[in-house]
Write a protein that holds these residues in place. Structure first.
Motif, PDB file in Angstrom:
ATOM      1  N   UNK A 163     -66.244 -10.451 -32.590  1.00  0.00           N
ATOM      2  CA  UNK A 163     -65.222 -11.316 -31.992  1.00  0.00           C
ATOM      3  C   UNK A 163     -63.817 -10.784 -32.241  1.00  0.00           C
ATOM      4  N   UNK A 164     -63.703  -9.489 -32.541  1.00  0.00           N
ATOM      5  CA  UNK A 164     -62.400  -8.919 -32.873  1.00  0.00           C
ATOM      6  C   UNK A 164     -61.405  -9.087 -31.731  1.00  0.00           C
ATOM      7  N   UNK A 165     -61.819  -8.794 -30.494  1.00  0.00           N
ATOM      8  CA  UNK A 165     -60.909  -8.879 -29.354  1.00  0.00           C
ATOM      9  C   UNK A 165     -60.416 -10.307 -29.143  1.00  0.00           C
ATOM     10  N   UNK A 166     -61.264 -11.288 -29.408  1.00  0.00           N
ATOM     11  CA  UNK A 166     -60.880 -12.686 -29.205  1.00  0.00           C
ATOM     12  C   UNK A 166     -59.982 -13.169 -30.343  1.00  0.00           C
ATOM     13  N   UNK A 167     -60.247 -12.732 -31.567  1.00  0.00           N
ATOM     14  CA  UNK A 167     -59.360 -13.093 -32.673  1.00  0.00           C
ATOM     15  C   UNK A 167     -57.987 -12.442 -32.512  1.00  0.00           C
ATOM     16  N   UNK A 168     -57.974 -11.214 -31.995  1.00  0.00           N
ATOM     17  CA  UNK A 168     -56.703 -10.547 -31.722  1.00  0.00           C
ATOM     18  C   UNK A 168     -55.934 -11.294 -30.643  1.00  0.00           C
ATOM     19  N   UNK A 169     -56.625 -11.725 -29.593  1.00  0.00           N
ATOM     20  CA  UNK A 169     -55.971 -12.469 -28.524  1.00  0.00           C
ATOM     21  C   UNK A 169     -55.383 -13.781 -29.035  1.00  0.00           C
ATOM     22  N   UNK A 170     -56.103 -14.462 -29.917  1.00  0.00           N
ATOM     23  CA  UNK A 170     -55.602 -15.714 -30.480  1.00  0.00           C
ATOM     24  C   UNK A 170     -54.340 -15.482 -31.299  1.00  0.00           C
ATOM     25  N   UNK A 171     -54.328 -14.461 -32.136  1.00  0.00           N
ATOM     26  CA  UNK A 171     -53.150 -14.173 -32.946  1.00  0.00           C
ATOM     27  C   UNK A 171     -51.971 -13.721 -32.084  1.00  0.00           C
ATOM     28  N   UNK A 172     -52.236 -12.975 -31.012  1.00  0.00           N
ATOM     29  CA  UNK A 172     -51.152 -12.576 -30.116  1.00  0.00           C
ATOM     30  C   UNK A 172     -50.512 -13.790 -29.447  1.00  0.00           C
ATOM     31  N   UNK A 173     -51.320 -14.749 -29.055  1.00  0.00           N
ATOM     32  CA  UNK A 173     -50.768 -15.952 -28.440  1.00  0.00           C
ATOM     33  C   UNK A 173     -49.945 -16.752 -29.448  1.00  0.00           C
ATOM     34  N   UNK A 174     -50.409 -16.827 -30.685  1.00  0.00           N
ATOM     35  CA  UNK A 174     -49.647 -17.545 -31.708  1.00  0.00           C
ATOM     36  C   UNK A 174     -48.314 -16.866 -31.994  1.00  0.00           C
ATOM     37  N   UNK A 175     -48.260 -15.547 -31.847  1.00  0.00           N
ATOM     38  CA  UNK A 175     -47.027 -14.802 -32.116  1.00  0.00           C
ATOM     39  C   UNK A 175     -46.110 -14.722 -30.899  1.00  0.00           C
ATOM     40  N   UNK A 176     -46.545 -15.217 -29.751  1.00  0.00           N
ATOM     41  CA  UNK A 176     -45.744 -15.099 -28.524  1.00  0.00           C
ATOM     42  C   UNK A 176     -44.382 -15.783 -28.622  1.00  0.00           C
ATOM     43  N   UNK A 177     -44.268 -17.026 -29.129  1.00  0.00           N
ATOM     44  CA  UNK A 177     -42.934 -17.629 -29.236  1.00  0.00           C
ATOM     45  C   UNK A 177     -41.950 -16.796 -30.060  1.00  0.00           C
ATOM     46  N   UNK A 178     -42.418 -16.216 -31.151  1.00  0.00           N
ATOM     47  CA  UNK A 178     -41.548 -15.360 -31.957  1.00  0.00           C
ATOM     48  C   UNK A 178     -41.107 -14.133 -31.170  1.00  0.00           C
ATOM     49  N   UNK A 179     -42.010 -13.560 -30.363  1.00  0.00           N
ATOM     50  CA  UNK A 179     -41.660 -12.393 -29.563  1.00  0.00           C
ATOM     51  C   UNK A 179     -40.601 -12.742 -28.521  1.00  0.00           C
ATOM     52  N   UNK A 180     -40.729 -13.897 -27.873  1.00  0.00           N
ATOM     53  CA  UNK A 180     -39.728 -14.312 -26.883  1.00  0.00           C
ATOM     54  C   UNK A 180     -38.356 -14.498 -27.539  1.00  0.00           C
ATOM     55  N   UNK A 181     -38.345 -15.164 -28.695  1.00  0.00           N
ATOM     56  CA  UNK A 181     -37.075 -15.383 -29.391  1.00  0.00           C
ATOM     57  C   UNK A 181     -36.465 -14.063 -29.840  1.00  0.00           C
ATOM     58  N   UNK A 182     -37.291 -13.140 -30.336  1.00  0.00           N
ATOM     59  CA  UNK A 182     -36.779 -11.844 -30.790  1.00  0.00           C
ATOM     60  C   UNK A 182     -36.190 -11.049 -29.634  1.00  0.00           C
ATOM     61  N   UNK A 183     -36.844 -11.087 -28.475  1.00  0.00           N
ATOM     62  CA  UNK A 183     -36.310 -10.384 -27.308  1.00  0.00           C
ATOM     63  C   UNK A 183     -34.965 -10.978 -26.889  1.00  0.00           C
ATOM     64  N   UNK A 184     -34.824 -12.291 -26.963  1.00  0.00           N
ATOM     65  CA  UNK A 184     -33.556 -12.932 -26.595  1.00  0.00           C
ATOM     66  C   UNK A 184     -32.440 -12.535 -27.557  1.00  0.00           C
ATOM     67  N   UNK A 185     -32.720 -12.541 -28.855  1.00  0.00           N
ATOM     68  CA  UNK A 185     -31.701 -12.159 -29.838  1.00  0.00           C
ATOM     69  C   UNK A 185     -31.318 -10.697 -29.665  1.00  0.00           C
ATOM     70  N   UNK A 186     -32.326  -9.856 -29.392  1.00  0.00           N
ATOM     71  CA  UNK A 186     -32.056  -8.429 -29.200  1.00  0.00           C
ATOM     72  C   UNK A 186     -31.121  -8.204 -28.015  1.00  0.00           C
ATOM     73  N   UNK A 187     -31.400  -8.858 -26.901  1.00  0.00           N
ATOM     74  CA  UNK A 187     -30.557  -8.698 -25.712  1.00  0.00           C
ATOM     75  C   UNK A 187     -29.152  -9.238 -25.964  1.00  0.00           C
ATOM     76  N   UNK A 188     -29.052 -10.395 -26.635  1.00  0.00           N
ATOM     77  CA  UNK A 188     -27.734 -10.973 -26.910  1.00  0.00           C
ATOM     78  C   UNK A 188     -26.931 -10.093 -27.854  1.00  0.00           C
TER      79      UNK A 188
END
Length: 380
Positions: free
Chosen positions: A286-311
């Protein structure tokens, strides 16, 4: 003896509300995000429309409306995957526009700290990331799963059925594992034909040993049991026995005998924990599915980081005066972090690094780089 009277003192409590400046910046950011989302969505849908037309459309006679419907099922999942670029380009466009109109200069001249309008923009990206993961993402994943099933059905209608593909399944618990092989399947009657059951048991030391084989003419799954007809079974070291009908307990749902596990990208966020448990119980990785779950949990942080980087890159324009060079640098760095995310995901899928580390390392590095640049820009 003097008496000391204590009176309550009302301490000022910071209000968790946005001021006029923050609201104005957020409005500008949301408008720019909408434009960036529209441009990226149009490009993705155009590419998907051409791909579906040249792929499925060349094998079957699909109408333009049918191709359009398939495109609308496939494109949302791709758009969701590219949302980090929406926040990168949208936030960069909003702050560059503010800088060109000298509004950022006026704010800074009035003593407004960069944190005062950058952090609300990052908070907005964080909230939109949570909405994406919990609401928009599951809808896009469900649509992608429907597209995959439609594509298989359309592709299967033009493929020859003279050599049907064998069906392999695996199920069981810790103490018992069953490997199932069927020569073909009868979807109309929900049956497996010419099927063999290989049963393994696990001892106290965790070693797995073969214990029994059962061959049957047909096998149908209903209410947690396999119903076998015209079956012959033999345990290790014993004579074979014949059964007109034989029931075997099963941990599969009724439709799982005829449906393969959905791709991780096609599995909605809320269904991932149950899917991971089912795959683990069945003995698959189930490695691919556990990886997908963790990527989704980290998505809000990635969006915020991209916004701060651009600003942060946009704020430096006031001091360096080189708009084009800094904008290109922000885009290049954003692409670099995106490809780092893809590379890290590949390492996680190959089990080179744990899924948790593979999913969270790129967003954390992006956030650290964005905060570092913003600290350097603001405090010198």
């Amino acid at each position: 003896m003097s008496r000391i009277s204590l009176r309550s003192v009302d301490l000022p409590v910071p209000a968790l509300r946005l001021g006029r400046i923050e609201r104005y910046v957020l409005v500008q950011q949301l408008g720019a995000l909408g434009v960036a989302l529209g441009v990226i969505s149009a490009l993705v849908m155009l590419i998907d429309f051409v791909e579906i037309s040249r792929g499925l459309g060349s094998d079957t006679d699909l109408s333009g409306l049918r191709v359009l419907g398939l495109m609308l099922l496939k494109s949302p999942a791709v758009i969701v995957q590219l949302l980090p670029f929406v926040f990168l380009f949208g936030t960069l466009s909003a702050f560059v526009g503010l800088n060109r109109r000298s509004e950022l200069i006026a704010m800074r001249a009035a003593g407004v700290s960069a944190w005062r309008f950058v952090l609300p923009a990052a908070g907005c990206a964080l909230v939109l990331g949570i909405v994406t993961v919990t609401v928009i993402g599951p809808l896009a994943s469900s649509a992608d799963g429907l597209f995959q099933r439609e594509r298989q059905r359309i592709s299967g209608s033009v493929m020859s059925s003279e050599a049907p593909e064998a069906v392999w399944l695996r199920e069981g618990q810790d103490q018992r594992q069953i490997v199932i092989r069927a020569a073909r399947q009868d979807r109309a009657n929900a049956r497996l034909l010419d099927v063999s059951f290989f049963i393994y048991t696990t001892d106290e030391d965790g070693r797995r040993a073969f214990s029994e084989r059962i061959d049957a003419e047909t096998a149908s799954l209903s209410n947690g049991f396999w119903r076998l007809t015209n079956a012959q079974g033999a345990r290790t070291g014993q004579r074979a026995m014949s059964y007109a009908t034989l029931d075997l307990p099963s941990s599969l749902a009724d439709d799982e005998a005829f449906e393969r596990f959905a791709r991780p990208q096609s599995t909605p966020f809320w269904s991932l924990p149950g899917q991971i448990q089912r795959i683990t119980d069945a003995g698959f990785s189930s490695t691919a599915y556990r990886l997908r779950l963790q990527q989704l949990l980290a998505t809000p942080l990635l969006f915020a980081a991209m916004s701060i980087l651009a600003a942060a890159f946009s704020l430096r324009l006031m001091r360096l005066g080189d708009l084009a060079r800094m904008a290109v640098a922000a885009v290049v760095l954003g692409f670099a972090f995106f490809f780092l995310n893809q590379f890290s995901a590949a390492m996680g899928s190959a089990e080179v690094v744990p899924p948790f580390l593979s999913a969270w390392l790129p967003p954390v590095l992006t956030a650290l780089a964005a905060f570092t640049l913003l600290f350097y820009t603001e405090d010198g």
